[in-house]
Design a protein around this motif. Structure first.
Motif, PDB file in Angstrom:
ATOM      1  N   GLN A  51       4.895   4.724 -16.085  1.00  0.00           N
ATOM      2  CA  GLN A  51       4.805   5.846 -15.146  1.00  0.00           C
ATOM      3  C   GLN A  51       3.636   5.658 -14.179  1.00  0.00           C
ATOM      4  N   GLN A  52       2.534   5.110 -14.682  1.00  0.00           N
ATOM      5  CA  GLN A  52       1.408   4.832 -13.789  1.00  0.00           C
ATOM      6  C   GLN A  52       1.762   3.725 -12.798  1.00  0.00           C
ATOM      7  N   VAL A  53       2.367   2.660 -13.294  1.00  0.00           N
ATOM      8  CA  VAL A  53       2.739   1.532 -12.424  1.00  0.00           C
ATOM      9  C   VAL A  53       3.749   1.986 -11.375  1.00  0.00           C
ATOM     10  N   ASP A  54       4.656   2.881 -11.750  1.00  0.00           N
ATOM     11  CA  ASP A  54       5.665   3.376 -10.809  1.00  0.00           C
ATOM     12  C   ASP A  54       5.054   4.156  -9.643  1.00  0.00           C
ATOM     13  N   GLN A  55       3.794   4.564  -9.767  1.00  0.00           N
ATOM     14  CA  GLN A  55       3.126   5.280  -8.673  1.00  0.00           C
ATOM     15  C   GLN A  55       2.680   4.344  -7.554  1.00  0.00           C
ATOM     16  N   ILE A  56       2.655   3.043  -7.822  1.00  0.00           N
ATOM     17  CA  ILE A  56       2.218   2.082  -6.808  1.00  0.00           C
ATOM     18  C   ILE A  56       3.324   1.904  -5.774  1.00  0.00           C
ATOM     19  N   GLN A  57       2.967   2.079  -4.525  1.00  0.00           N
ATOM     20  CA  GLN A  57       3.901   1.885  -3.421  1.00  0.00           C
ATOM     21  C   GLN A  57       3.333   0.829  -2.472  1.00  0.00           C
ATOM     22  N   VAL A  58       4.058  -0.303  -2.368  1.00  0.00           N
ATOM     23  CA  VAL A  58       3.634  -1.362  -1.448  1.00  0.00           C
ATOM     24  C   VAL A  58       3.600  -0.782  -0.035  1.00  0.00           C
ATOM     25  N   GLY A  59       2.512  -1.044   0.664  1.00  0.00           N
ATOM     26  CA  GLY A  59       2.371  -0.576   2.037  1.00  0.00           C
ATOM     27  C   GLY A  59       1.745   0.801   2.166  1.00  0.00           C
ATOM     28  N   SER A  60       1.532   1.520   1.046  1.00  0.00           N
ATOM     29  CA  SER A  60       0.920   2.836   1.187  1.00  0.00           C
ATOM     30  C   SER A  60      -0.153   3.172   0.150  1.00  0.00           C
ATOM     31  N   THR A  61      -0.066   2.655  -1.070  1.00  0.00           N
ATOM     32  CA  THR A  61      -1.073   2.982  -2.075  1.00  0.00           C
ATOM     33  C   THR A  61      -2.388   2.288  -1.734  1.00  0.00           C
ATOM     34  N   THR A  62      -3.463   3.076  -1.685  1.00  0.00           N
ATOM     35  CA  THR A  62      -4.768   2.561  -1.266  1.00  0.00           C
ATOM     36  C   THR A  62      -5.656   2.218  -2.465  1.00  0.00           C
ATOM     37  N   GLU A  63      -6.733   1.492  -2.185  1.00  0.00           N
ATOM     38  CA  GLU A  63      -7.682   1.119  -3.231  1.00  0.00           C
ATOM     39  C   GLU A  63      -8.218   2.339  -3.980  1.00  0.00           C
ATOM     40  N   PRO A  64      -8.681   3.404  -3.290  1.00  0.00           N
ATOM     41  CA  PRO A  64      -9.169   4.576  -4.024  1.00  0.00           C
ATOM     42  C   PRO A  64      -8.082   5.212  -4.914  1.00  0.00           C
ATOM     43  N   GLU A  65      -6.847   5.208  -4.454  1.00  0.00           N
ATOM     44  CA  GLU A  65      -5.756   5.762  -5.271  1.00  0.00           C
ATOM     45  C   GLU A  65      -5.538   4.923  -6.528  1.00  0.00           C
ATOM     46  N   LEU A  66      -5.593   3.596  -6.403  1.00  0.00           N
ATOM     47  CA  LEU A  66      -5.445   2.715  -7.562  1.00  0.00           C
ATOM     48  C   LEU A  66      -6.552   2.968  -8.576  1.00  0.00           C
ATOM     49  N   LEU A  67      -7.783   3.112  -8.086  1.00  0.00           N
ATOM     50  CA  LEU A  67      -8.909   3.355  -8.979  1.00  0.00           C
ATOM     51  C   LEU A  67      -8.785   4.711  -9.666  1.00  0.00           C
ATOM     52  N   GLU A  68      -8.212   5.682  -8.980  1.00  0.00           N
ATOM     53  CA  GLU A  68      -7.991   6.995  -9.590  1.00  0.00           C
ATOM     54  C   GLU A  68      -6.921   6.926 -10.675  1.00  0.00           C
ATOM     55  N   ASP A  83      -7.275  -4.108   4.873  1.00  0.00           N
ATOM     56  CA  ASP A  83      -7.527  -2.684   5.143  1.00  0.00           C
ATOM     57  C   ASP A  83      -7.407  -1.822   3.882  1.00  0.00           C
ATOM     58  N   GLY A  84      -7.278  -2.442   2.707  1.00  0.00           N
ATOM     59  CA  GLY A  84      -7.317  -1.714   1.441  1.00  0.00           C
ATOM     60  C   GLY A  84      -6.019  -1.075   0.995  1.00  0.00           C
ATOM     61  N   VAL A  85      -4.895  -1.549   1.522  1.00  0.00           N
ATOM     62  CA  VAL A  85      -3.580  -1.015   1.168  1.00  0.00           C
ATOM     63  C   VAL A  85      -2.841  -2.044   0.306  1.00  0.00           C
ATOM     64  N   THR A  86      -2.085  -1.559  -0.659  1.00  0.00           N
ATOM     65  CA  THR A  86      -1.350  -2.450  -1.562  1.00  0.00           C
ATOM     66  C   THR A  86      -0.387  -3.331  -0.795  1.00  0.00           C
ATOM     67  N   LYS A  87      -0.545  -4.630  -0.968  1.00  0.00           N
ATOM     68  CA  LYS A  87       0.308  -5.628  -0.329  1.00  0.00           C
ATOM     69  C   LYS A  87       1.399  -6.096  -1.299  1.00  0.00           C
ATOM     70  N   ASP A  88       1.040  -6.223  -2.592  1.00  0.00           N
ATOM     71  CA  ASP A  88       1.983  -6.672  -3.616  1.00  0.00           C
ATOM     72  C   ASP A  88       1.385  -6.347  -4.978  1.00  0.00           C
ATOM     73  N   TYR A  89       2.234  -6.309  -5.996  1.00  0.00           N
ATOM     74  CA  TYR A  89       1.743  -6.110  -7.361  1.00  0.00           C
ATOM     75  C   TYR A  89       2.736  -6.692  -8.350  1.00  0.00           C
ATOM     76  N   SER A  90       2.250  -6.962  -9.548  1.00  0.00           N
ATOM     77  CA  SER A  90       3.121  -7.464 -10.612  1.00  0.00           C
ATOM     78  C   SER A  90       2.550  -7.055 -11.963  1.00  0.00           C
ATOM     79  N   VAL A  91       3.445  -6.957 -12.938  1.00  0.00           N
ATOM     80  CA  VAL A  91       3.064  -6.687 -14.318  1.00  0.00           C
ATOM     81  C   VAL A  91       3.600  -7.833 -15.161  1.00  0.00           C
ATOM     82  N   SER A  92       2.722  -8.404 -15.959  1.00  0.00           N
ATOM     83  CA  SER A  92       3.112  -9.493 -16.855  1.00  0.00           C
ATOM     84  C   SER A  92       2.868  -9.050 -18.293  1.00  0.00           C
ATOM     85  N   ASN A  93       3.823  -9.374 -19.157  1.00  0.00           N
ATOM     86  CA  ASN A  93       3.716  -9.063 -20.578  1.00  0.00           C
ATOM     87  C   ASN A  93       3.709 -10.349 -21.370  1.00  0.00           C
TER      88      ASN A  93
END
Length: 103
Positions: A25-42, A86-96
């Protein structure tokens, strides 16, 4: 004898974790192109590691590792987020990563 059995059972079932567990649910909050560094830290708190690219972007990694003493599974989950300069999410991945135990 009973005390020895209880201690043995506690040893077998004991385990440990390192890092902060993050949920789908936390990972699903990440939006490429809009989630910012402060939002990720929160959402996730301080990352386990941070690096800076030559272009000025950042890469954050949150790592959660778990293991158990009694032959059960161990493993880790790693969330990596790449930010643009500019501090906006460009890409992300989760590895298990999991390691089968004895059971």
């Amino acid at each position: 004898m009973r005390a020895i059995i209880v201690l043995f059972a506690a040893f077998v079932l004991a385990g440990c974790t390192v890092g902060t567990k993050f949920t789908k649910q936390q990972v699903d909050q990440i939006q490429v192109g809009s989630t910012t560094e402060p939002e990720l830290l929160e959402i996730f708190g301080s990352p386990s590691s941070t690096s800076v690219s030559a272009e000025g972007g950042k890469s954050f990694a949150w790592i959660w590792s778990y293991s158990s003493v009694g032959g059960f599974r161990s493993g880790s989950r790693v969330l990596t987020v790449i930010l643009s300069p500019d501090g906006v999410t460009k890409d992300y991945s989760v590895s298990n990563y999991t390691s089968p135990g004895l059971f």
